[in-house]
Write an enzyme that holds these catalytic residues in place. Structure first.
Site, PDB file in Angstrom:
ATOM      1  N   SER A  60       0.827  -1.204   0.000  1.00 17.80           N
ATOM      2  CA  SER A  60       0.000   0.000   0.000  1.00 17.80           C
ATOM      3  C   SER A  60       0.865   1.259   0.000  1.00 17.80           C
ATOM      4  CB  SER A  60      -0.912   0.010   1.233  1.00 17.80           C
ATOM      5  OG  SER A  60      -1.723  -1.137   1.264  1.00 17.80           O
TER       6      SER A  60
HETATM    7  N1  SAH Z   1      -0.864  -4.204   3.665  1.00 19.38           N
HETATM    8  C1  SAH Z   1      -0.417  -4.978   2.539  1.00 19.38           C
HETATM    9  C2  SAH Z   1      -1.431  -4.896   1.429  1.00 19.38           C
HETATM   10  C3  SAH Z   1      -1.262  -5.941   0.400  1.00 19.38           C
HETATM   11  S1  SAH Z   1      -2.475  -5.904  -0.881  1.00 19.38           S
HETATM   12  C4  SAH Z   1       0.911  -4.425   2.060  1.00 19.38           C
HETATM   13  O1  SAH Z   1       1.099  -3.217   2.158  1.00 19.38           O
HETATM   14  O2  SAH Z   1       1.732  -5.192   1.597  1.00 19.38           O
HETATM   15  C5  SAH Z   1      -3.848  -6.748  -0.136  1.00 19.38           C
HETATM   16  C6  SAH Z   1      -3.592  -8.144   0.366  1.00 19.38           C
HETATM   17  O3  SAH Z   1      -4.860  -8.688   0.731  1.00 19.38           O
HETATM   18  C7  SAH Z   1      -2.984  -9.081  -0.661  1.00 19.38           C
HETATM   19  O4  SAH Z   1      -1.810  -9.648  -0.129  1.00 19.38           O
HETATM   20  C8  SAH Z   1      -4.077 -10.145  -0.868  1.00 19.38           C
HETATM   21  O5  SAH Z   1      -3.563 -11.437  -1.094  1.00 19.38           O
HETATM   22  C9  SAH Z   1      -4.832 -10.082   0.445  1.00 19.38           C
HETATM   23  N2  SAH Z   1      -6.196 -10.572   0.366  1.00 19.38           N
HETATM   24  C10 SAH Z   1      -7.117 -10.372  -0.616  1.00 19.38           C
HETATM   25  N3  SAH Z   1      -8.268 -10.989  -0.319  1.00 19.38           N
HETATM   26  C11 SAH Z   1      -8.086 -11.597   0.889  1.00 19.38           C
HETATM   27  C12 SAH Z   1      -8.920 -12.414   1.723  1.00 19.38           C
HETATM   28  N4  SAH Z   1     -10.182 -12.712   1.403  1.00 19.38           N
HETATM   29  N5  SAH Z   1      -8.397 -12.866   2.893  1.00 19.38           N
HETATM   30  C13 SAH Z   1      -7.129 -12.573   3.252  1.00 19.38           C
HETATM   31  N6  SAH Z   1      -6.286 -11.814   2.498  1.00 19.38           N
HETATM   32  C14 SAH Z   1      -6.765 -11.339   1.328  1.00 19.38           C
END
Ligand code: SAH
Length: 207
Positions: A60
């Protein structure tokens, strides 16, 4: 490019863009974001931008991390238990670990979770528990949470997450279609919930 000076410049920029929570800024001035992205991208780690982390996901944008973290912890200080959904690379997790007593972090992609776990451990955070699983269901065994922070956008706010908030707890979650998501702050009160829109945002979908 990955020095303390680069981090400090990012913090100045966040402040200029309206982030006023000094606790959050102090933590983000310390957590080495460049260690959470691929080495080829580390020179861009202190730009205020999202970057790819593999598996079609992104780390993010720092502004969004700051905004969500400040909204999740509120004015009252250190939340006891925080649930994070969408661990990704673990950067947001590391920031939360410095501000909360305990962090529970849920991610559906095992390979991302493994990477995040080893980075967060290497930084010496011992108050984080990681689990591979589906964020729509939350983490019932550890509920209620003082704060829940969701890093991917469902179309509608999952009821299970609202139900896993403590009274006085705060849920920070983007919701809506990819082109028109709102970042929401939902607060649980003794008799029901309040909802406030914080920003227009663009997150990967919660799947
Ligand atoms: N805070 C993280 C954001 C990553 S993007 C960072 O800055 O790295 C969002 C993340 O949510 C991804 O890794 C994706 O795999 C995860 N995600 C999407 N749907 C999900 C679900 N239903 N349960 C758990 N994780 C999920």
């Amino acid at each position: 490019m990955t020095s303390q000076r680069a981090r400090d410049r990012l913090i100045d920029r966040l402040r200029q863009h309206g982030i006023g929570d000094e606790r959050v800024l102090a933590v983000m001035a310390q957590v080495p974001r460049h260690l959470f992205v691929d080495e080829a991208l580390s020179s861009r780690a202190y730009e205020d931008t999202a970057l790819p982390i593999g598996h079609g996901q992104t780390i993010s944008q720092p502004y969004v991390v700051a905004r969500m973290t400040a909204a999740a912890i509120g004015v009252s200080g250190t939340p006891d238990k925080v649930l994070e959904i969408g661990t990704g690379c673990g950067y947001q997790t590391a920031v939360l670990a410095e501000l909360a007593e305990r962090v529970y972090s849920l991610e559906r992609i095992g390979a991302l979770l493994d990477g995040a776990r080893s980075r967060v451990r290497r930084l010496g955070c011992s108050n984080v528990v990681f689990r591979e699983g589906d964020g729509y269901a939350g983490w019932q065994d550890e509920a209620p949470f003082d704060a829940i922070l969701v890093a991917a956008a469902p179309l509608d706010v999952p009821v299970a997450l609202k139900e896993q908030l403590a009274i006085g707890g705060r849920l920070v979650i983007p919701a809506g279609h990819r082109e028109g998501q709102s970042l929401l702050l939902i607060r649980r009160q003794a008799h029901g919930f309040t909802e406030e829109t914080l920003d227009r945002v663009r997150f990967v979908p919660l799947v």
